[in-house]
Design a protein around this motif. Structure first.
Motif, PDB file in Angstrom:
ATOM      1  N   ASP A 345      -6.398   3.662  -9.536  1.00 31.48           N
ATOM      2  CA  ASP A 345      -7.065   2.880  -8.491  1.00 31.48           C
ATOM      3  C   ASP A 345      -7.136   1.396  -8.848  1.00 31.48           C
ATOM      4  N   GLU A 356       4.756   3.414  -3.437  1.00 34.51           N
ATOM      5  CA  GLU A 356       5.140   4.812  -3.255  1.00 34.51           C
ATOM      6  C   GLU A 356       4.973   5.596  -4.550  1.00 34.51           C
ATOM      7  N   SER A 359       1.303   6.120  -5.323  1.00 31.00           N
ATOM      8  CA  SER A 359       0.752   7.181  -4.487  1.00 31.00           C
ATOM      9  C   SER A 359       1.206   8.553  -4.966  1.00 31.00           C
ATOM     10  N   SER A 360       2.479   8.641  -5.383  1.00 36.31           N
ATOM     11  CA  SER A 360       3.011   9.907  -5.888  1.00 36.31           C
ATOM     12  C   SER A 360       2.315  10.327  -7.176  1.00 36.31           C
ATOM     13  N   SER A 363      -1.097  11.634  -6.337  1.00 40.72           N
ATOM     14  CA  SER A 363      -1.022  12.974  -5.731  1.00 40.72           C
ATOM     15  C   SER A 363      -0.725  14.039  -6.779  1.00 40.72           C
TER      16      SER A 363
END
Length: 389
Positions: A345, A356, A359-360, A363
């Motif tokens: 974060d 991207e 974010s991956s 996740s």
């Protein structure tokens, strides 16, 4: 003469007091002047050791060598102090520790010189003096391995965290292999959940098929990123191994559910390792970290979290050995997840990592933690049912 050597001792000791002041220099020295100043200390210590290795040296010669060592220590501390003008908190701490690592052995050497002269001891039979000279050399050797600037210091901290996590994964891989061997010798079939992390690569809870397996993370997590930590720790490990006894032991047999906990924990550690690798790459590709810049402050915060991540990874690895305490595993896993998530974060250079990929990574981390929580819930339920029976 002993009194003169005692004055040298106090002068060397006072050299460290310069770090209590704020550097006023505008011309910040680089690493090369530090190395050169440290080499002068090494040469002075070597001369003292050579002079005192045979017959007792002349007092005037001894005094001259001791004063030379004193001047070299003062000069070295002054250069280290000047370098702190461009140093953030972490790099400044490294520079202060570097100076202490060189000067404190010099203090011991000066004190031993004064003691021998005062007691009129025979120089040739004094092994302690050679020991002190060796300690000075050890302190000087660390100077060439020191960081050259803030970015290098940050990188070293990130690499050290990665090395710890990779070591933990390696130990957990070995634990899985040990369990496989025990099942094989007992003639018991190995359940899918009991496969090694490398054989479960395609079962990683991630949306990207290109994510490395646990085994590849522990072996190929990036030679460039881990080189600094490996080089720094290898000598320490060699020295420790001279005194450590063999503490390797064969763990007890795991239940099928404990094997699943181990596999899921490896997946969580892999997700954390992937994040640290991405951060290290972003750090190298990022701009110079200057004092007072937001980038330096952000990386200082990142490094602070990374130190906590090391402890969380070690705690999770230690909790894997049977019989497992599922609450302890859950607590360690939560700490690992929360710290890694916080680092994601607060990524200091999100553009270098890429939105991207960031974010991956987030996740992958979340999915791995959710999977482990689910397995822990099942394991705890089985344990409660067994207790009730």
């Amino acid at each position: 003469m002993a009194g003169s050597l005692e004055n040298v001792y106090h002068s060397i000791k006072a050299a460290l007091d310069i770090f209590k002041t704020t550097p006023q220099t505008v011309d910040v020295p680089g690493k090369q002047p530090l190395v050169q100043a440290a080499e002068r200390i090494k040469n002075d210590a070597a001369k003292i050791g050579l002079m005192c290795s045979g017959s007792s040296p002349a007092p005037e010669q001894l005094q001259s060598l001791a004063v030379s060592l004193q001047h070299s220590c003062v000069a070295f501390c002054s250069i280290c102090h000047a370098a702190t003008a461009a140093a953030g908190p972490s790099y400044k701490n490294e520079l202060v520790n570097l100076a202490q690592g060189v000067v404190i052995p010099c203090l011991s050497l000066a004190k031993e010189l004064a003691r021998k002269l005062k007691a009129a001891l025979t120089w040739a039979c004094g092994q302690a003096l050679k020991t002190h000279v060796g300690l000075v050399w050890d302190g000087v050797a660390a100077v060439s391995k020191a960081s050259a600037d803030n970015k290098a210091c940050m990188f070293k901290g990130v690499a050290a965290t990665l090395a710890v996590l990779k070591d933990t994964v390696r130990e957990m891989d070995e634990l899985q292999e040990q369990q496989q061997q025990q099942h094989h010798e007992a003639g018991s079939p190995i359940q899918p959940a009991e496969q090694t992390a490398s054989s479960n690569n395609d079962k990683q809870p991630t949306s990207s098929s290109s994510q490395p397996s646990c085994t590849s993370s522990s072996q190929d997590a990036g030679a460039t990123l881990s080189a600094a930590a490996v080089a720094e720790n290898s000598q320490q490990h060699q020295q420790q191994n001279q005194h450590d006894v063999d503490l390797d032991f064969e763990a007890g047999e795991m239940s099928s559910m404990e094997q699943q906990v181990l596999t899921s924990s490896l997946q969580l550690l892999t997700a954390s390792i992937n994040t640290i690798k991405a951060f290290g790459k972003a750090l190298l590709q990022g701009p110079t970290l200057s004092v007072g810049s937001d980038q330096l402050d952000s990386w200082e915060s990142c490094l602070f979290h990374a130190r906590h991540l090391r402890r969380a990874g070690e705690d999770l690895g230690a909790a894997m050995y049977p019989p497992q305490d599922f609450e302890e595993v859950g607590s360690a896993a939560l700490a690992l997840f929360e710290v890694t998530e916080l680092m994601t974060d607060e990524c200091p250079n999100a553009e270098a990592v890429g939105p991207e990929q960031l974010s991956s990574l987030a996740s992958q981390l979340k999915a791995a933690h959710e999977q482990l929580r689910e397995v822990l819930g099942q394991a705890q339920q089985e344990a409660n049912n067994a207790d009730s029976d």
